[in-house]
Design an enzyme around this catalytic site. Structure first.
Site, PDB file in Angstrom:
ATOM      1  N   ASP A  64      45.392  43.633  28.216  1.00 40.51           N
ATOM      2  CA  ASP A  64      45.681  42.782  29.260  1.00 40.51           C
ATOM      3  C   ASP A  64      47.253  42.512  29.128  1.00 40.51           C
ATOM      4  OD1 ASP A  64      45.401  41.192  31.566  1.00 40.51           O
ATOM      5  OD2 ASP A  64      45.467  39.556  30.145  1.00 40.51           O
ATOM      6  N   THR A  96      49.174  39.462  30.891  1.00 37.15           N
ATOM      7  CA  THR A  96      49.717  37.911  30.978  1.00 37.15           C
ATOM      8  C   THR A  96      48.903  37.443  29.808  1.00 37.15           C
ATOM      9  OG1 THR A  96      50.139  38.151  33.354  1.00 37.15           O
ATOM     10  CG2 THR A  96      49.576  35.783  32.338  1.00 37.15           C
ATOM     11  N   GLU A 130      50.358  27.378  37.753  1.00 36.72           N
ATOM     12  CA  GLU A 130      50.314  26.319  38.482  1.00 36.72           C
ATOM     13  C   GLU A 130      51.163  24.953  38.075  1.00 36.72           C
ATOM     14  OE1 GLU A 130      46.137  25.288  39.720  1.00 36.72           O
ATOM     15  OE2 GLU A 130      46.411  26.421  41.621  1.00 36.72           O
ATOM     16  N   THR A 179      46.500  45.293  34.008  1.00 38.71           N
ATOM     17  CA  THR A 179      47.013  44.227  34.449  1.00 38.71           C
ATOM     18  C   THR A 179      46.915  43.935  36.082  1.00 38.71           C
ATOM     19  OG1 THR A 179      48.902  42.542  34.763  1.00 38.71           O
ATOM     20  CG2 THR A 179      49.259  44.691  34.741  1.00 38.71           C
ATOM     21  N   GLY A 180      46.744  43.063  36.635  1.00 34.76           N
ATOM     22  CA  GLY A 180      46.489  42.679  37.921  1.00 34.76           C
ATOM     23  C   GLY A 180      47.870  42.355  38.789  1.00 34.76           C
ATOM     24  N   ARG A 228      47.692  46.003  39.556  1.00 37.28           N
ATOM     25  CA  ARG A 228      46.766  45.658  40.635  1.00 37.28           C
ATOM     26  C   ARG A 228      45.485  46.003  40.352  1.00 37.28           C
ATOM     27  NH1 ARG A 228      49.785  42.134  43.062  1.00 37.28           N
ATOM     28  NH2 ARG A 228      51.377  42.837  44.286  1.00 37.28           N
ATOM     29  N   LYS A 235      38.988  47.317  35.366  1.00 40.42           N
ATOM     30  CA  LYS A 235      39.504  47.281  34.067  1.00 40.42           C
ATOM     31  C   LYS A 235      38.310  48.067  33.230  1.00 40.42           C
ATOM     32  CE  LYS A 235      42.594  43.408  33.932  1.00 40.42           C
ATOM     33  NZ  LYS A 235      43.176  42.166  33.046  1.00 40.42           N
ATOM     34  N   ASN A 242      38.882  37.131  33.021  1.00 43.70           N
ATOM     35  CA  ASN A 242      38.841  38.400  33.868  1.00 43.70           C
ATOM     36  C   ASN A 242      38.693  39.522  32.699  1.00 43.70           C
ATOM     37  OD1 ASN A 242      41.645  37.692  32.639  1.00 43.70           O
ATOM     38  ND2 ASN A 242      42.329  38.561  34.535  1.00 43.70           N
TER      39      ASN A 242
END
EC number: 7.6.2.1
Length: 1113
Positions: free
Chosen positions: A386, A388, A484, A660-661, A766, A772, A796
């Protein structure tokens, strides 16, 4: 809303709970009493009465134990050449030790269960608080839980001591997350303050049956008031307090018990072998071939009885086969299974004890959740990581925001002066103007309202509890998402401060030091599919506003107005610089539009069946026709030594894929910074943008031709491997979908895999969590069947971690779900380098030597017995004494190889870290291939032939002793066995590179133990033996000078081929490992020096990285 008009469906997997065990009012619904398990915890596996039969059944379910039990029974039933003790004693020892270990562990579980079951719990009964024990709780009871207490079972949150109806909970024991989570009481019961009010509640709860997923709950509560229609309220995961969680920062709460019982699952693994069957078959055939001649059918010294003569030949052949099976069963001894299990179990502690893999910041080191995969750490070919929180620190810092095409940077430098964020907003690329004020206010309000951040007060400052005073907060923000927190803190630096959520009203302090209040009506939670979240709020003027933030790919398609092109350009520029971007939009809702949205959300939330799908449909309807406000950019710095780790993995021949997303530009910048892509890397793009310009078929085959052409031109040079592939989730879905549909354009999956094989690194952006896992499964199922490793830090990443052969979890800031679901857990990504290149290398070398050495020493042990049958008329006469047969694998040769498999270091740790290419020497299971196996087999057969025939020809002289006394068959067997024990032990000593005092003690101690045991076994008349065939045999053999000469000569001849082979290999064709011999062991001082040097290097690296980061910004 009536439950008869909303959310009605028939769902068989539901349960109805009657609060306080009260029947519903007449006419409301049929009262059907339901029986649920009590709260009695049983994590133990056995009881006093079933321990022996159940434990024996569990142990003999293993094929190895069952096989040796069959051998033991055969020895008891038929006339076999060896005593039943030779198989029964080792089996009894293994079974007894395992039973004691499992019994002790189960006794500890019984004690833990007892302490939990007898834990006191306060229950509300008839308006009073009654103290009872935890195991007496029933579904439907109302309990009181106080601060710092653990929830005894799953509870629906009714009310708390806080007037806003919330409570704070830590779920460290469940998922490892230490942050405080906020849970919300049912709105209609949150005002209850006393036991009498809670006990007066008349309601039922409908919900799904208990699910294994901790973060999903679907239910509704029906509240009955007098003769009115029941009021139905939705229940979700935010209302469910999970068993094992702890109440924090709340004096007490009231809850209704929902679930009480849980179960524990176990799994096992088995192995088998058929090598010995072939020897038994061969000897049975040879025996009957030998006895085919009438003069050999019945030896003069062993006349058969009449019953034996009349027995059918098939029955005689079968019993002879079983006898030979018993004779040769030692080639795969039961002790081998025990030794391998002990090696894996004890070896795993070396990872846990590694001080270099201890993180001071977290206060934790590496963890091993399973020890069965240690050797696979040395065979990894693909690493899926991954981005992040794994490659990066997941420590977000707000950099800038773009509002309506204008850029705002906190503490920006203008005209040589640093502008204070508290007094003004810093603007770049434009001059201030009144027309932007509305968009500025909406943008900053959106980021202050659209989140799930909690404000935690600093409890004690100079002994005084402080909170928010005069608009100056002395508090800090906490959230499950670092993004956030970074955004809310960034708004605070720009003059807009989020204060609190109180009584369902969110308060913010604007830059004019005015407090604004917004009523929080609905939260449309973030999920990985939508990739956005929204809130619906009501301003003090009565205006309804929808604020939405999310990934650019999920926001731009839903935007109908705003400066899209300017914002998109800034987003792409920030992404190229490696910054994480989010887009912000809003929509004004009329009263009628809000009512429609509220109806959609309420219907979806009240549904018991397919609630998630209905909520997704409702969100899709509401989050439309948005007005784009701007975008944000936060920086997630690369983890320390992440680039060095990836570079080392590349040198070790391991291919690294980043899944990764994030958007492509952000992920690509991170890949360049982490040295996944080098500047010389030729990037191949397989993205949605390109497939829109060309067909997927054309793009795939064009890329395939490119990599194949380059490889054919470059031959075997490194250039042909210097490709990097970038693929996005949409294109991957198209590739997998076309393969499933079996289109006419060929197998896209194979073409895609061919491209990937020729790429040194791959970036998948994405990606959804399921994609994954699909990528990992795709590589696992390829024709090479490579060993895969997945590493991640968040929930995730769990599906990817579970799919890979080896799963590693990072103890990051997104909770501990990844660490709990993984095989291994490490604090930082940099520790992966030592995990694979050092520990994985050692584990594979050690287990390969262990397995092959065990086979070698047992070939040396059994093959002389096989040869002996040619000289004893295939009568199953054993060559060795019963005691030697029993103790050979238990005592005489077991400890040296076990210790070798734990501490052997053929190369030093520093060399393995400095030379990652040494990992290539053990790649693709190189030490357990057929050529290596055949070498060990031939070596064992050669040594066995030397043992047997060397002793045989030396025994040809019948006057072997000085007094003319002849040696018998037991003396012959003792001589062969003595040479055998010394040879296999000295062979291991020759293979040992890393000598410590414990190596010397075990190796030479094992040989000394054999000599002492033989002297005692044959030198004393033991009263418990009916006959003692070894009496004085060993002493008589040692009294002969030729016997001593034979032992020394045979040992030397047996070890000579292996010594010659080692010298020739290291001289003629040395491997990379041979070129880096181990440094002599220098004790603890050497390790302390290496550790101090490593700490100094880390101390120097940190400031340099910080300085480079400051210069880049």
């Amino acid at each position: 809303l009536s439950c008869s008009c909303v959310g009605e469906e028939n769902w068989e997997d539901s349960r109805t709970v009657y609060i306080g065990h009260k029947e519903p009012p007449p006419g409301a619904e049929a009262y059907i009493p339901q029986r649920y398990p009590d709260n009695h915890i049983v994590s133990s596996k056995y009881t006093f009465w079933n321990f022996i039969p159940k434990n024996l059944f569990e142990q003999f379910r293993r094929i190895a134990n069952f096989y040796f039990l069959v051998i033991f029974l055969v020895q008891l039933i038929i006339d076999t050449p060896t005593s039943p003790i030779t198989s029964g004693l080792p089996l009894f020892f293994v079974i007894t030790v395992t039973a004691i270990k499992q019994g002790y562990e189960d006794w500890l579980r019984h004690k833990a269960d007892c302490s939990i079951n007898e834990c006191p719990v306060d229950v509300v009964q008839q308006g009073k608080v009654v103290r009872t024990q935890s195991h007496k709780l029933r579904v439907g009871d109302i309990v009181v839980v106080r601060e710092d207490e653990t929830f005894p079972c799953d509870l629906i949150f009714l009310s708390s001591s806080r007037y806003d109806g919330i409570c704070y909970v830590t779920t460290t024991s469940l998922d490892g997350e230490s942050s405080h989570k906020t849970y919300y009481a049912v709105p209609d019961t949150m005002a209850f303050r006393t036991e009498q009010e809670v006990d007066s509640l008349h309601a039922t709860i409908e919900c799904e049956q208990p699910q294994p997923d901790l973060y999903k709950f679907v239910g509704r509560i029906n509240i009955y008031k007098d003769k009115e229609e029941p009021i139905s309220r939705t229940l979700g995961a935010e209302n469910l307090l999970l068993r094992g969680a702890t109440l924090k920062n709340t004096q007490h709460i009231y809850g209704i018990i929902m679930n009480t019982h849980f179960a524990l699952l176990l799994r096992s693994k088995t192995n088998d072998s058929v090598v010995k069957i072939y020897k038994a078959v061969i000897n049975t055939v040879l025996k009957y071939a030998w006895q085919w001649s009438p003069d050999r059918d019945e030896p003069w010294y062993n006349h058969r009885t009449e019953i034996e003569r009349q027995r059918h030949v098939v029955i005689r052949a079968f019993t002879d086969f079983l006898a030979f099976m018993v004779l040769f069963n030692y080639i795969i001894p039961v002790s081998m299974y025990v030794t391998v299990e002990m090696q894996k179990f004890l070896g795993s502690y070396f990872i846990t004890w590694d001080e270099e893999m201890f993180d001071e910041e977290l206060g934790q080191g590496a963890q091993v959740n399973t020890s069965d995969l240690n050797e696979e750490l040395g065979q990894v070919e693909y690493v899926f990581t991954d981005k992040t929180g794994t490659l990066t620190e997941n420590n977000m810092e707000f950099i800038e925001c773009c509002v309506d095409g204008n850029v705002y940077i906190p503490h920006a430098i203008c005209n040589g002066q640093i502008l204070s964020a508290a007094s003004s907003i810093d603007m770049i690329d434009s001059s201030p103007g009144g027309y932007r004020r509305e968009y500025e206010d909406l943008f900053f309000r959106a980021l202050c309202l659209c989140h799930t951040v909690q404000v935690k007060e600093e409890e004690t400052v100079d002994g005084i509890k402080r909170g928010i005073h005069q608009g100056r907060p002395t508090s800090f923000y906490i959230s499950s998402s670092p993004d956030e927190v970074a955004l809310v803190e960034g708004m605070k630096r720009l003059g807009y401060t989020y204060l609190r959520l109180k009584d369902n009203y969110m308060e913010i302090l604007n830059k004019d030091d005015e407090i604004e209040r917004f009523e929080l009506l609905h939260v449309l939670n973030f999920d990985s599919v939508r990739r956005r979240m929204s809130v619906i709020v009501k301003s003090s003027s009565g205006e309804y506003l929808l604020f939405c933030k999310g990934a650019d790919s999920s926001i731009f398609p839903r935007v109908v107005s705003g400066k899209v092109e300017q914002v998109k350009a800034r987003v792409e520029q920030n992404a190229v610089e490696g910054l994480r971007t989010l887009c912000v939009a809003y929509r004004r809702l009329s009263a009628s539009e809000y009512q429609v949205a509220c109806r959609h959300l309420t219907e979806a939330k009240l549904a018991l069946q397919d609630r998630e799908q209905r909520l997704a449909q409702a969100y899709d309807i509401i989050e439309r026709d948005l007005v784009l406000l701007g975008a944000t950019a936060v920086e997630d710095r690369l983890q320390e030594k992440a680039a060095d780790t990836i570079e080392s993995l590349h040198k070790a021949g391991i291919k690294v894929w980043v899944l990764t997303g994030d958007k492509m530009e952000t992920a690509a910048a991170t890949c360049y910074a982490s040295k996944l892509f080098r500047r010389s890397t030729q990037i191949l793009e397989l993205t949605k943008k390109r497939t829109e310009e060309q067909s997927l078929h054309d793009v795939l085959f064009e890329l395939n031709r490119t990599v194949l052409r380059q490889c054919s031109i470059s031959g075997l040079s490194v250039d042909c491997l210097d490709f990097g592939l970038i693929i996005d989730g949409a294109t991957l879905s198209a590739i997998l979908k076309s393969n499933q549909e079996g289109g006419g354009h060929g197998n896209y999956r194979e073409v895609f895999l061919e491209i990937c094989r020729n790429c040194s690194a791959v970036l998948c952006c994405r990606m959804a969590p399921l994609q994954k896992a699909q990528i990992v499964k795709l590589i696992k199922a390829s024709k090479e069947h490579p060993i895969t490793l997945a590493i991640g830090d968040g929930a995730n990443d769990v599906s990817m971690i579970l799919e890979a052969h080896v799963g590693i979890g990072i103890m990051g800031k997104e909770g501990r779900q990844a660490a709990r679901n993984s095989d291994y857990a490490i604090p930082k990504f940099k520790h992966l380098k030592k995990m694979l290149l050092v520990h994985g290398h050692y584990y594979y070398i050690r287990i390969a030597e262990l397995v092959q050495y065990f086979f070698y020493k047992n070939v040396c042990f059994i093959f002389p017995q096989f040869l002996y049958q040619f000289f004893c008329g295939f009568s199953q006469q054993p060559l060795y004494d019963t005691a030697y047969l029993t103790l050979y694998n238990i005592s005489f040769t077991s400890l040296p190889i076990l210790l070798y498999s734990l501490v052997e270091q053929h190369v030093t740790m520093e060399t393995l870290k400095r030379e990652p290419s040494l990992y290539r020497d053990i790649a693709k299971n190189s030490l357990l291939r057929w050529p290596v196996f055949l070498y060990w087999t031939c070596l064992g057969v050669f040594d066995a032939v030397i043992f047997f025939f060397g002793a045989y020809f030396l025994f040809d002289n019948t006057t072997f002793t000085s007094n003319g006394q002849m040696f018998g068959n037991w003396t012959f067997g003792s001589l062969v066995f003595t040479v055998l024990v010394f040879t296999v032990t000295l062979k291991l000593a020759l293979d040992t590179h890393h000598w410590t005092w414990i190596n010397h003690f075990v190796i030479w101690g094992s040989l000394l133990f054999y000599v002492i045991f033989s002297l005692l076994w044959g030198g004393i008349i033991w009263p418990f033996l009916n006959y003692q065939r070894m009496y004085y045999v060993f002493m008589q053999m040692l009294s002969s000078g030729p016997a001593w000469l034979s032992i020394i000569l045979l040992i030397t001849v047996s070890l000579l081929p292996d010594v010659i082979k080692k010298v020739l290999c290291r001289t003629v064709c040395p491997t990379a490992t041979d070129l880096h011999p181990p440094v002599p062991y220098c004790g603890a001082v050497h390790h302390l020096h290496a550790f101090s040097v490593l700490q100094q290097n880390e101390f120097l690296i940190g400031p340099e990285r910080q300085e480079r980061s400051r210069k880049r910004r």
